[in-house]
Design an enzyme around this catalytic site. Structure first.
Site, PDB file in Angstrom:
ATOM      1  CB  CYS A  26      -0.723  -5.766  -4.800  1.00 37.00           C
ATOM      2  SG  CYS A  26      -2.010  -6.539  -3.805  1.00 37.00           S
ATOM      3  CB  CYS A  29      -0.185  -8.027  -0.065  1.00 37.38           C
ATOM      4  SG  CYS A  29      -0.869  -8.980  -1.430  1.00 37.38           S
ATOM      5  CG  ASP A 448      23.281  19.721  -1.250  1.00 36.04           C
ATOM      6  OD1 ASP A 448      23.623  20.002  -0.090  1.00 36.04           O
ATOM      7  OD2 ASP A 448      24.076  19.383  -2.144  1.00 36.04           O
TER       8      ASP A 448
END
Length: 782
Positions: A26, A29, A448
């Site tokens: 997760c 962590c 763009d």
């Protein structure tokens, strides 16, 4: 075990080390690993949970082994990635983890429903119990609470070994406690007592209550969330794999004695002479030694018109030769090429997003130990005051069950599932939580140009003919000559003429001057098509009226060619990459929403400015390379702006990742699709404001869900600790909380975009269809 270390030499005071980290489950962590690394002197670390990669800036004299040891002390494994995969996530490992969770989720979901029905029925109505019912319930529960829940147990034990706790800790304890108590009730309580009524079970801590449905439900819901998260994580590596696939795999080497031979790109050396023919991909960066060719660089630079390269000009690996044979010399290889630098830009941009964590994971550090302390205190106080093991365990278990983050686990996945389904109906694929989170504060949308706000192909805008020639004759003659050319301008002229006239006259004596023009005889007339300079070289005088007309269209961003018939200038043709009809309204709607619109392109300033004026954007930035696009977006972010980027090409991959919210057209390249957080099916820009609006609505729903889940826990835990909630009531209230989250999320099905309706999804096989998008995305759609 970790891989053998080797020194990383540097002449500077610090260096950047990339490490692969395994065992993270997760975002918390990743935060733990990052915190442990940052505790080291003069070390700055960023840990990307999405790519299992730690990017560490450390002193040059600090051994890599110290970094690896710090990660191991945090409870995880680390190693130096192999040189061949430094910038590439391990796709096979990601895919294996998705399959690992999918198998467990399927088993848990199939067994959850009969467990839920049986557990409630046997608890509330003891008379329904039959001989051997305990074994049936145990057989149904065992695969769920052991094999399916195993990933949570592993994560909880890993955290416990290092004196920490996560949501896995709370979930594991809740599953084990619910299962253990249920087994005790089923097999060791006196079931000859038949007087247990519904009131007894609910309010008097009667002995017959079992909670296997709680254990199975928590396991199933949490596995569903982890499975969704694993899919999203796997997608983050797709852009890197797509970028790597753009480059050539083989090259043709020209030996000193003129012999050609094929070789792998990996075997090339600086100084090798290479041959590139029409239709082939330039194998690496270098310079042209001989010959000339028209090179399509739109994938990497965004230029709408291919460029002519001749002796001495630079060429970029990954671009495509359209016409003419060239001999080039390799000057940059491997990680030093422009394409490799784009891959590095993508990974660096992904690392910048590593700090984004889910609210549930951020609170876990405080929430989990607090709940455990309350549950233990509840157990001890009830034991001390009543002496009843049953009442003490019942109250303590009620605290654990009421605190189990079932609604918390559903808060994000259910809203995402509903939002992605509704988005698909509107022509938008939403990949994950980060895209929704970023949409909340987007105040600038960068477009763009080539292929995004324009058609991505040339088309005729206007014709000019002299008094001696009409437009039809001029177009037929020009198209007949241009049939022999592969240039995009020629393609546009030929396509328009064929749509109007059908078959075209044959051309004789065709000649071509790359970058200048073409010529030939059509129906007995000598026809030349090209630039004024080319016609002047052929002895044709171009009048001021034609030159003025060409200059006017050039100011508007168009390309013009002059047509001469029998030595006399007969007229001219204006060709350009036309702006999409949907672009004007999309920009207007975004500005009405209070967003700033910017046009960003690698094309020339004249062309980009002209398109910008047509669209009415707030700012135009032209002649930028992929790295410059990333720098521009980062400069906006440094000013406090939250940027959404809309693109479609290979060159847009890095900037789509670097932006806070990336949106890719479904008609674009796989690189852009995999790099973006949202995919707009087809090429209509109506979906851009639709996507941002829906994402904001979904994010609002998620935050409402999370707020409800936390407030529910805060209010219910004290009731459970005071003995006012039987574990069965706690499970029921948890189910009601989860139902609210599901109902609240389901409201997204009725979302309607503001203004013009969503773009229609083409389910067929066209370049912008849903099928085509699915073929480009290398992972399962949501």
């Amino acid at each position: 075990m970790v891989a053998p270390t080797h020194p990383v030499e540097s002449a500077t005071q610090s260096r950047v080390v990339s490490l692969s980290v395994r065992g993270m489950t997760c975002a918390s962590c990743a935060a733990r690993v990052e915190s442990r690394l940052n505790e080291l002197p003069d070390v700055t670390a960023t840990v990307n949970y999405a790519t299992d990669r730690a990017t560490v800036t450390a002193p040059s004299d600090l051994p890599v082994a110290v970094l690896l040891d710090a990660i191991e002390r945090a409870g995880y494994q680390a190693e130096l990635p192999a040189e061949a995969t430094t910038s590439m996530p391990l796709a096979a490992a990601d895919e294996a983890h998705v399959r690992y969770l999918r198998r467990r989720l399927i088993v848990a979901a199939l067994l959850f429903m009969p467990l839920c029905d049986g557990s409630l029925a046997f608890s509330l109505v003891p008379l329904l119990r039959f001989p051997g019912w305990q074994w049936v319930m145990t057989a149904l529960a065992a695969p769920v609470v052991t094999w399916a829940a195993w990933p949570m147990y592993v994560a909880a034990l890993r955290a416990a070994r290092h004196a920490t706790s996560t949501m896995d800790t709370l979930v594991s304890i809740g599953i084990v406690a619910s299962t253990a108590w249920s087994e005790y009730v089923m097999f060791f309580r006196d079931h000859r007592e038949k007087a247990q009524s519904v009131v007894d079970v609910l309010f008097r801590q009667a002995s017959g209550a079992i909670y296997l449905d709680v254990a199975a439900g928590v396991t199933t819901f949490l596995l569903a969330g982890r499975y969704y998260e694993a899919i999203s994580k796997r997608r983050t590596g797709d852009v890197l794999r797509s970028l790597a696939s753009v480059g050539a795999k083989e090259a043709v080497i020209l030996s000193p004695d003129g012999v050609e031979s094929k070789a792998s790109v990996e075997d090339l050396r600086v100084g090798d002479r290479l041959v590139v023919r029409p239709g082939e991909t330039v194998p690496t960066d270098g310079r042209v030694l001989a010959g000339s060719s028209t090179i399509d660089r739109s994938m990497l630079t965004g230029e709408s018109v291919p460029v002519l390269v001749t002796e001495g000009d630079a060429v970029i690996g990954g671009t495509i030769a359209l016409s003419g044979r060239i001999v080039m010399v390799a000057s940059e290889l491997g990680p030093d090429t422009e394409l490799a630098r784009m891959v590095a830009l993508v990974e660096a941009a992904q690392n910048d997003k590593a700090a984004v964590q889910r609210l549930a994971d951020r609170i876990a550090r405080v929430f989990v130990p607090t709940v455990l302390v309350i549950a233990l205190a509840t157990l001890a106080i009830w034991m001390a005051t009543t002496g009843s093991t049953n009442r003490a365990f019942s109250a303590g278990l009620a605290v654990l069950i009421i605190a189990c983050p079932c609604a918390l686990g559903l808060a994000t996945p259910t809203a995402l599932f509903v939002a992605t389904g509704r988005a698909a109906q509107m022509g938008v694929f939403i990949k994950g939580y980060q895209a929704l989170e970023a949409s909340r504060a987007v105040d600038t949308v960068v477009f763009d140009k080539t292929g995004t706000v324009t058609q991505g192909r040339m088309s005729i805008l206007d014709l000019l003919s002299t008094r001696d020639h009409d437009d039809s004759r001029l177009l037929r003659y020009a198209a007949s000559v241009e049939i022999g050319s592969e240039h995009p301008i020629a393609t546009a002229i030929v396509a328009t003429a064929r749509s109007e006239f059908g078959d075209l006259p044959d051309v004789e004596g065709f000649i071509s001057e790359p970058g200048l023009g073409v010529g030939g005889s059509v129906e007995g007339h000598r026809v030349l098509v090209g630039s004024p300079r080319y016609l002047a070289q052929q002895g044709v005088e171009v009048g001021d009226d034609i030159l003025g007309w060409c200059a006017t269209w050039a100011h508007r961003g168009s390309t013009t060619v002059v047509v001469a018939v029998d030595g006399q200038a007969a007229g001219a043709v204006a060709v350009a990459d036309a702006v999409k009809d949907s672009a004007h309204e999309a920009v207007a709607r975004l500005r009405a929403m209070g967003l700033r619109c910017v046009l960003l392109s690698g094309d020339s300033e004249v062309v980009t400015e002209a398109v910008g004026r047509q669209l009415g954007v707030d700012e135009v930035v032209a002649e930028v390379l992929p790295a410059d696009k990333v720098s521009f977006v980062q400069s906006l972010q440094s000013q406090g702006r939250v940027v959404g980027m809309v693109g479609d090409g290979v060159n847009d991959g890095p900037v789509l990742v670097a932006a806070d919210l990336g949106l890719a057209l479904g008609s674009g390249t796989a690189v852009a699709i995999n790099a973006a957080g949202m995919i707009l099916v087809g090429d209509s820009l109506h979906s851009v404001p639709d996507a941002i609006g829906l994402a904001r609505a979904a994010l609002h729903t998620i935050k409402t869900n999370l707020l409800w889940a936390f407030c529910y826990n805060i209010a219910a835990i004290p009731l459970a600790a005071c003995g006012l909630l039987n574990p069965l009531l706690a499970a029921a209230s948890m189910a009601l909380s989860s139902s609210f989250v599901v109902w609240n999320s389901a409201r997204l099905r009725h979302y309607r975009p503001q203004g013009v309706g969503a773009a229609v999804v083409n389910p067929g096989g066209g370049p912008g269809s849903a099928k085509a998008v699915a073929d480009k995305v290398s992972t399962a759609t949501l």
